[in-house]
Scaffold this motif. Structure first.
Motif, PDB file in Angstrom:
ATOM      1  N   ARG B 269      41.718 -31.908   1.380  1.00  0.00           N
ATOM      2  CA  ARG B 269      42.246 -33.273   1.454  1.00  0.00           C
ATOM      3  C   ARG B 269      43.193 -33.488   2.629  1.00  0.00           C
ATOM      4  O   ARG B 269      43.311 -34.588   3.145  1.00  0.00           O
ATOM      5  CB  ARG B 269      43.007 -33.608   0.163  1.00  0.00           C
ATOM      6  CG  ARG B 269      42.139 -33.773  -1.065  1.00  0.00           C
ATOM      7  CD  ARG B 269      43.041 -34.197  -2.231  1.00  0.00           C
ATOM      8  NE  ARG B 269      42.299 -34.365  -3.479  1.00  0.00           N
ATOM      9  CZ  ARG B 269      42.056 -33.393  -4.326  1.00  0.00           C
ATOM     10  NH1 ARG B 269      42.466 -32.158  -4.077  1.00  0.00           N
ATOM     11  NH2 ARG B 269      41.394 -33.623  -5.445  1.00  0.00           N
ATOM     12  N   THR B 270      43.888 -32.429   3.037  1.00  0.00           N
ATOM     13  CA  THR B 270      44.898 -32.622   4.082  1.00  0.00           C
ATOM     14  C   THR B 270      44.333 -32.429   5.488  1.00  0.00           C
ATOM     15  O   THR B 270      45.011 -32.704   6.465  1.00  0.00           O
ATOM     16  CB  THR B 270      46.055 -31.613   3.885  1.00  0.00           C
ATOM     17  OG1 THR B 270      45.494 -30.311   3.731  1.00  0.00           O
ATOM     18  CG2 THR B 270      46.864 -31.967   2.653  1.00  0.00           C
ATOM     19  N   PRO B 272      42.581 -33.219   8.907  1.00  0.00           N
ATOM     20  CA  PRO B 272      42.385 -34.500   9.605  1.00  0.00           C
ATOM     21  C   PRO B 272      40.945 -35.017   9.521  1.00  0.00           C
ATOM     22  O   PRO B 272      40.721 -36.214   9.637  1.00  0.00           O
ATOM     23  CB  PRO B 272      42.746 -34.165  11.065  1.00  0.00           C
ATOM     24  CG  PRO B 272      43.483 -32.881  11.030  1.00  0.00           C
ATOM     25  CD  PRO B 272      43.134 -32.165   9.771  1.00  0.00           C
ATOM     26  N   ASP B 273      39.987 -34.122   9.322  1.00  0.00           N
ATOM     27  CA  ASP B 273      38.589 -34.551   9.199  1.00  0.00           C
ATOM     28  C   ASP B 273      38.263 -35.140   7.825  1.00  0.00           C
ATOM     29  O   ASP B 273      37.180 -35.691   7.630  1.00  0.00           O
ATOM     30  CB  ASP B 273      37.641 -33.354   9.417  1.00  0.00           C
ATOM     31  CG  ASP B 273      37.472 -33.015  10.887  1.00  0.00           C
ATOM     32  OD1 ASP B 273      37.962 -33.804  11.730  1.00  0.00           O
ATOM     33  OD2 ASP B 273      36.866 -31.971  11.182  1.00  0.00           O
ATOM     34  N   HIS B 274      39.180 -34.982   6.877  1.00  0.00           N
ATOM     35  CA  HIS B 274      38.784 -35.338   5.515  1.00  0.00           C
ATOM     36  C   HIS B 274      38.465 -36.816   5.328  1.00  0.00           C
ATOM     37  O   HIS B 274      37.430 -37.175   4.754  1.00  0.00           O
ATOM     38  CB  HIS B 274      39.834 -34.898   4.491  1.00  0.00           C
ATOM     39  CG  HIS B 274      39.466 -35.322   3.098  1.00  0.00           C
ATOM     40  ND1 HIS B 274      40.204 -36.229   2.391  1.00  0.00           N
ATOM     41  CD2 HIS B 274      38.405 -35.006   2.324  1.00  0.00           C
ATOM     42  CE1 HIS B 274      39.615 -36.435   1.218  1.00  0.00           C
ATOM     43  NE2 HIS B 274      38.527 -35.693   1.152  1.00  0.00           N
ATOM     44  N   ALA B 275      39.342 -37.705   5.801  1.00  0.00           N
ATOM     45  CA  ALA B 275      39.088 -39.146   5.594  1.00  0.00           C
ATOM     46  C   ALA B 275      37.779 -39.579   6.276  1.00  0.00           C
ATOM     47  O   ALA B 275      36.942 -40.224   5.637  1.00  0.00           O
ATOM     48  CB  ALA B 275      40.279 -39.971   6.057  1.00  0.00           C
ATOM     49  N   PRO B 276      37.556 -39.212   7.562  1.00  0.00           N
ATOM     50  CA  PRO B 276      36.266 -39.569   8.164  1.00  0.00           C
ATOM     51  C   PRO B 276      35.070 -38.955   7.427  1.00  0.00           C
ATOM     52  O   PRO B 276      34.040 -39.605   7.262  1.00  0.00           O
ATOM     53  CB  PRO B 276      36.358 -39.001   9.583  1.00  0.00           C
ATOM     54  CG  PRO B 276      37.794 -38.779   9.848  1.00  0.00           C
ATOM     55  CD  PRO B 276      38.479 -38.603   8.533  1.00  0.00           C
ATOM     56  N   SER B 380      47.808 -34.655 -11.393  1.00  0.00           N
ATOM     57  CA  SER B 380      47.622 -33.248 -11.707  1.00  0.00           C
ATOM     58  C   SER B 380      46.724 -32.560 -10.672  1.00  0.00           C
ATOM     59  O   SER B 380      47.022 -31.449 -10.220  1.00  0.00           O
ATOM     60  CB  SER B 380      47.043 -33.117 -13.114  1.00  0.00           C
ATOM     61  OG  SER B 380      46.854 -31.766 -13.431  1.00  0.00           O
ATOM     62  N   ALA B 381      45.640 -33.229 -10.290  1.00  0.00           N
ATOM     63  CA  ALA B 381      44.743 -32.638  -9.287  1.00  0.00           C
ATOM     64  C   ALA B 381      45.498 -32.441  -7.965  1.00  0.00           C
ATOM     65  O   ALA B 381      45.357 -31.413  -7.303  1.00  0.00           O
ATOM     66  CB  ALA B 381      43.519 -33.523  -9.069  1.00  0.00           C
ATOM     67  N   TYR B 382      46.286 -33.416  -7.603  1.00  0.00           N
ATOM     68  CA  TYR B 382      47.085 -33.290  -6.381  1.00  0.00           C
ATOM     69  C   TYR B 382      48.080 -32.132  -6.519  1.00  0.00           C
ATOM     70  O   TYR B 382      48.188 -31.288  -5.626  1.00  0.00           O
ATOM     71  CB  TYR B 382      47.854 -34.595  -6.118  1.00  0.00           C
ATOM     72  CG  TYR B 382      47.098 -35.606  -5.277  1.00  0.00           C
ATOM     73  CD1 TYR B 382      45.723 -35.538  -5.111  1.00  0.00           C
ATOM     74  CD2 TYR B 382      47.768 -36.645  -4.632  1.00  0.00           C
ATOM     75  CE1 TYR B 382      45.037 -36.466  -4.345  1.00  0.00           C
ATOM     76  CE2 TYR B 382      47.090 -37.583  -3.853  1.00  0.00           C
ATOM     77  CZ  TYR B 382      45.731 -37.486  -3.716  1.00  0.00           C
ATOM     78  OH  TYR B 382      45.064 -38.394  -2.947  1.00  0.00           O
ATOM     79  N   ALA B 383      48.818 -32.117  -7.629  1.00  0.00           N
ATOM     80  CA  ALA B 383      49.863 -31.096  -7.807  1.00  0.00           C
ATOM     81  C   ALA B 383      49.251 -29.697  -7.766  1.00  0.00           C
ATOM     82  O   ALA B 383      49.818 -28.779  -7.179  1.00  0.00           O
ATOM     83  CB  ALA B 383      50.611 -31.329  -9.117  1.00  0.00           C
ATOM     84  N   GLY B 384      48.093 -29.532  -8.367  1.00  0.00           N
ATOM     85  CA  GLY B 384      47.437 -28.230  -8.393  1.00  0.00           C
ATOM     86  C   GLY B 384      47.045 -27.767  -6.999  1.00  0.00           C
ATOM     87  O   GLY B 384      46.851 -26.584  -6.753  1.00  0.00           O
ATOM     88  N   ASN B 385      46.902 -28.715  -6.092  1.00  0.00           N
ATOM     89  CA  ASN B 385      46.567 -28.367  -4.708  1.00  0.00           C
ATOM     90  C   ASN B 385      47.766 -28.551  -3.782  1.00  0.00           C
ATOM     91  O   ASN B 385      47.606 -28.709  -2.567  1.00  0.00           O
ATOM     92  CB  ASN B 385      45.382 -29.217  -4.241  1.00  0.00           C
ATOM     93  CG  ASN B 385      44.074 -28.756  -4.874  1.00  0.00           C
ATOM     94  OD1 ASN B 385      43.436 -27.819  -4.415  1.00  0.00           O
ATOM     95  ND2 ASN B 385      43.695 -29.382  -5.979  1.00  0.00           N
ATOM     96  N   GLY B 386      48.964 -28.553  -4.367  1.00  0.00           N
ATOM     97  CA  GLY B 386      50.180 -28.578  -3.556  1.00  0.00           C
ATOM     98  C   GLY B 386      50.552 -29.935  -2.994  1.00  0.00           C
ATOM     99  O   GLY B 386      51.371 -30.031  -2.089  1.00  0.00           O
ATOM    100  N   LEU B 387      49.963 -31.010  -3.536  1.00  0.00           N
ATOM    101  CA  LEU B 387      50.270 -32.351  -3.017  1.00  0.00           C
ATOM    102  C   LEU B 387      51.009 -33.172  -4.069  1.00  0.00           C
ATOM    103  O   LEU B 387      51.018 -32.832  -5.246  1.00  0.00           O
ATOM    104  CB  LEU B 387      48.972 -33.072  -2.644  1.00  0.00           C
ATOM    105  CG  LEU B 387      48.165 -32.437  -1.502  1.00  0.00           C
ATOM    106  CD1 LEU B 387      46.781 -33.078  -1.416  1.00  0.00           C
ATOM    107  CD2 LEU B 387      48.906 -32.589  -0.187  1.00  0.00           C
TER     108      LEU B 387
END
Lengths: 436, 447
Positions: B269-270, B272-276, B380-387
């Motif tokens: 998710r983090t 830079p290519d993710h959004a495109p 929760s999904a974000y927190a589990g991935n450090g976000l």
């Protein structure tokens, strides 16, 4: 441990109702806590109204409603909803067919335009019909034919319980019937059932009531008036002797069974019906429920168990005739007769000895959570209110359901349990043909 | 032909109103002394609270992990499974446990008035789950049956084959234990696993609902502050790069459909290519108005529900496209799929296609945040991935500024059919010729 009774909370969603000159009923329920809206259009026609020789037609027609309309080409509906940041779908039930979107609230007018446009006239073409017959056949393959327990029990139990075509036939339809459907059939179906007077529009979420009223009138006001058709009487007599049947599912690795019992009319006898809704939860909701404790934990004669009202699982969107269903999956070599006997025994015990201390209150508390959780989504609210308006003229009942569930008494649950007798039961057994 | 009866000329689609800015709800966070992070988010729409506890659970023995989640709520020193369930029910609550290769997840929801009680019961289970032998034995048989049923489902079998194909020797490769492995799990092993791995270090508890965030943190601290911190953690290695190769055909004789699964590379998710990439994925097959759905469903009628999605796990991300297609059109469906991937990877999308996908991506962020359950899942999904939730605003900004060039570059890089790993589950005798006309096929029997 002493029974601590939780107070059953209620929602206070405001409800505005009005009817346009063309007979379209409208329900608005504003809630500005998030910038999203739910839009639902519900037509009072479902599987039960399909003509003989046209099984699956109500559902096929639902697909055709997405295939372009008066001012929109095929694919445009999808693109306009999703291009506004929204999601959409439709579904066909025994007694109604719904179409719905959830969108950011700046797309309100667009959603109303789209729904009004197809209410005025879907684009029914031979090419689209043939395409969607193919798509529906794949839907049936993926949900029924290519997987174990496909259609169990919602497609397989009604023909055991009912005798008339409307109540007993396969609502997904036979491939033969689907393939022989014509554009003329679709045009007839639309003229007859998709009348403004046979529909309800509900909008929930981030709306201003005055503005939404104006927009609804602008877009739906000139939909030609057509009255609702007379809804046939689908009544059938209750069973007076047990009916049992079985079939082999070539893909299923383990046996399964479902039983159903007729219940009071959900609309005309709501007070008589509600105790059965509570009974289903007392029997099956979680590890502390009667039948899970007995059949899963103690006897180990079943591995999973469910209980609910209405063949599609929602107790508050069905009309008579309907049923209380219990379904169970069994371990290898499991004994279906024994499972059914134990269910009878537990129902007897419940009717005779009543509930344990706190059993009813805790079941009701959890039912309240489920009801509140379902309506937390704007779309859940719009859909339920639309159906409550259509079937009862009472969308605000949504706010009262947790409380009404909470007012069901032990006496009523016992009395309901006492009617759930083997001689009134329709049951179907899945014989495992796919053991590996 | 049309059955239109209304007169009047063409009507035009009304424009959209002004967009409402994405606002992240009020939240608070605290890391307790035992290492548990608690995040509370206010969304007071209904008088409920949602609970998600994510405990890192990488590199756990597959069968023991599955059995632990199946039996964690089966009893403690002072309560039976029925008592736990009944006590939760009293406050309108429930708890369930599940595992995947990244985490053990305890999820629940209940009346907000019962928050303290739900937290107490959660603590009771975390610190005192006793894995009683009777209950473990019952649940062992149930799990074996459930796995057997799963193994008769084409969707499950296709998924299993795909995971093995793309992950090789990585722990993600096998996510469902075999019945025989389950049968070997004893209560003592579960107690050991619990004491080693079910601990607060690195765990995240998310509470979302009709709560004052600070008060919810206090409640969580009171209930869970005594959950002990000692135990082992384990890091997962990064997932291996996706290796293209021959199409893997898994034979399921008699299938009336073929389950087509395609894996393509993706980024976290983090990145830079993710959004495109997310936008390219939407244009390809990630929503109903995508090229793939319009082609193989709405034009050709080959399938009911084709879709593609980027799946994020802690150790890596992957894009998976899935369609169940009629047996007789398996080859043609793969042809059209490869065509759409190749077309997007080699030609830039049209501006209106990109705008439509962008609006969808931004709108569904709003929709996902509009319920307590949706917010809880996302947090929760974000927190589990450090976000944290504020990443949503950043992600929205990235979606908003991705250009056609960015999306075309991402498509060329990640969606090229030459990068794909393809698995098909179906009736080999009937579908091999059609598939072999398009690519090299390697056939395998169902295990």
């Amino acid at each position: 441990m002493a029974a601590r009774r939780s107070r059953i909370p209620a929602t206070k969603y405001p409800v505005e109702r009005f009817t346009l000159d063309n007979g379209l009923r409208v329900v608005l329920t504003p809630d500005r806590s998030a910038p999203v809206i739910g839009v639902a259009v519900v037509y009072d026609v479902g599987i039960r109204s399909e003509p003989e020789g046209r099984t699956g037609f109500a559902h096929l027609f639902e697909h055709l409603m997405f295939q372009g309309s008066e001012n929109l080409e095929k694919l445009a509906h999808f693109r306009h909803v999703q291009g506004a940041g929204g999601t959409f779908n439709g579904s066909t039930h025994l007694d109604y067919t719904d179409y719905f979107e959830t969108l950011p609230s700046n797309a309100l007018e667009r959603a109303l335009f789209l729904e009004a446009d197809r209410m005025r006239g879907p684009r029914l073409t031979e090419e689209n019909l043939r395409n969607q017959v193919d798509v529906v056949k794949e839907e049936i393959r993926v949900n029924v034919l290519n997987r174990p327990y496909g259609g169990f029990p919602w497609l397989t139990l009604p023909p055991v319980m009912f005798d008339t075509f409307p109540n007993a036939h396969d609502g997904y339809g036979s491939f033969d019937d689907l393939e022989s459907a014509t554009v003329a059939d679709a045009a007839d179906f639309f003229r007859r059932y998709y009348a403004s007077g046979n529909a309800v529009l509900a909008v929930s979420g981030d709306i201003d009531v005055a503005e939404a009223t104006e927009l609804v009138t602008r877009h739906f006001g000139d939909v030609p008036a057509r009255p609702a058709p007379q809804r046939p009487d689908f009544t059938e007599p209750d069973l007076s002797a047990e009916r049992r049947t079985s079939y082999t599912d070539a893909l299923a690795p383990l046996p399964a069974v479902a039983g159903a019992w007729r219940v009071p009319d959900p609309v005309t006898d709501f007070a008589g019906y509600l105790p059965y809704v509570v009974l289903a939860e007392v029997l099956t909701d979680g590890d502390a429920s009667r039948l899970v404790e007995r059949l899963v934990q103690r006897d180990r004669t079943v591995t999973s168990l469910g209980g609910y009202l209405g063949f599609m699982g929602d107790p508050f969107d069905v009309r008579d005739p309907t049923a209380l269903l219990l379904q169970a999956h069994l371990p290898p070599g499991g004994d279906v007769d024994k499972v059914l006997r134990t269910i009878d025994e537990e129902l007897d015990r419940l009717a005779t000895d009543g509930l344990t201390d706190g059993e009813l209150a805790r079941t009701q508390a959890r039912m309240a959570t489920h009801l509140l959780r379902d309506t937390d989504a704007v779309l859940g609210r719009a859909l339920r209110m639309a159906v409550l308006e259509q079937q009862r003229g009472e969308p605000g009942l949504l706010n009262d359901l947790p409380r009404l569930v909470g007012e069901v008494t032990e006496e009523q649950v016992r009395a309901a349990a006492a009617t759930v007798r083997p001689e009134r039961r329709a049951a179907i057994e899945v014989i495992a043909g796919g053991a590996r | 032909m049309s059955v239109t009866t209304a007169p009047a000329g063409p009507r035009t689609l009304p424009p959209l109103g002004p967009t409402r800015k994405l606002t992240v709800p009020k939240q608070a966070e605290r890391t307790l002394r035992n290492g548990l992070t608690v995040i509370a988010v206010r969304r007071p729409a209904v008088p409920l609270v949602e609970m998600r506890l994510w405990v890192p659970f990488g590199r756990v023995h597959l069968a023991r992990g599955a059995m632990l989640s199946q039996t964690m709520l089966s009893g403690t020193e002072s309560m039976t499974s029925v008592q736990i369930a009944a006590e939760l029910q009293k406050v309108g609550g429930g708890l369930s446990a599940g595992v995947d290769p990244d985490r053990l997840m305890l999820s629940g929801a209940g009346l907000v008035t019962g928050l303290d009680r739900m937290l107490e019961l959660l603590a009771e289970v975390l610190t005192g789950a006793s894995y009683p032998s009777d209950e473990v034995s019952t649940e062992r048989d149930r799990l074996v049956d459930r796995i057997q049923v799963a193994q008769s489902q084409p969707a499950h079998l296709a998924r299993e084959a795909l995971l093995k194909r793309i992950y090789g020797r990585h722990p993600y490769a096998t996510q469902t234990p075999e019945p025989g492995q389950i049968q070997a799990v004893r209560p003592a092993a579960l107690r050991t696993l619990h004491s080693e791995r079910v601990h607060p270090t690195g765990a995240q508890l998310v509470l979302v609902g009709d709560v004052q965030p600070e008060k919810a943190l206090d409640a969580a601290e009171r209930a869970l502050g005594g959950w002990s911190g000692a135990g082992r953690t384990a890091e997962l290695p990064a997932t291996p790069p996706l290796e293209p190769g021959p199409l893997l055909l898994v034979d399921r004789p008699g299938s009336v459909q073929s389950s087509l699964r395609i894996a393509l590379p993706a980024v976290s998710r983090t990145d830079p290519d993710h959004a495109p990439l997310q936008l390219a994925n939407l244009i390809f097959g990630g929503y109903f108005s995508s090229r793939w759905v319009e082609n193989i469903r709405e034009d050709k009628g080959y399938t009911y529900g084709p879709h593609s999605v980027i799946e994020h796990s802690v150790a890596g991300s992957v894009l998976v496209a899935a369609a169940d297609v009629a047996t007789e059109v398996t080859g043609p469906a793969l042809l059209e799929t490869t065509y759409e991937l190749g077309r997007l990877a080699s030609l830039p999308p049209k501006p209106e296609e990109l705008e439509q996908a962008r609006q969808y991506a931004l709108g569904t962020l709003q929709l996902g945040m509009s319920t307590q359950a949706g917010l809880a899942a996302l947090t929760s999904a974000y927190a589990g991935n450090g976000l944290r939730l504020d990443f949503l605003a950043e992600y929205a900004a990235r979606l908003a500024r991705a250009s056609i060039d960015d999306v075309a570059r991402a498509a060329a890089r990640y969606l090229a059919p030459a990068r794909a790993a393809i698995v098909v589950l179906g009736d080999a005798e009937r579908i091999t010729p059609g598939l072999a006309a398009l690519t090299t096929v390697q056939t395998e029997q169902l295990a």
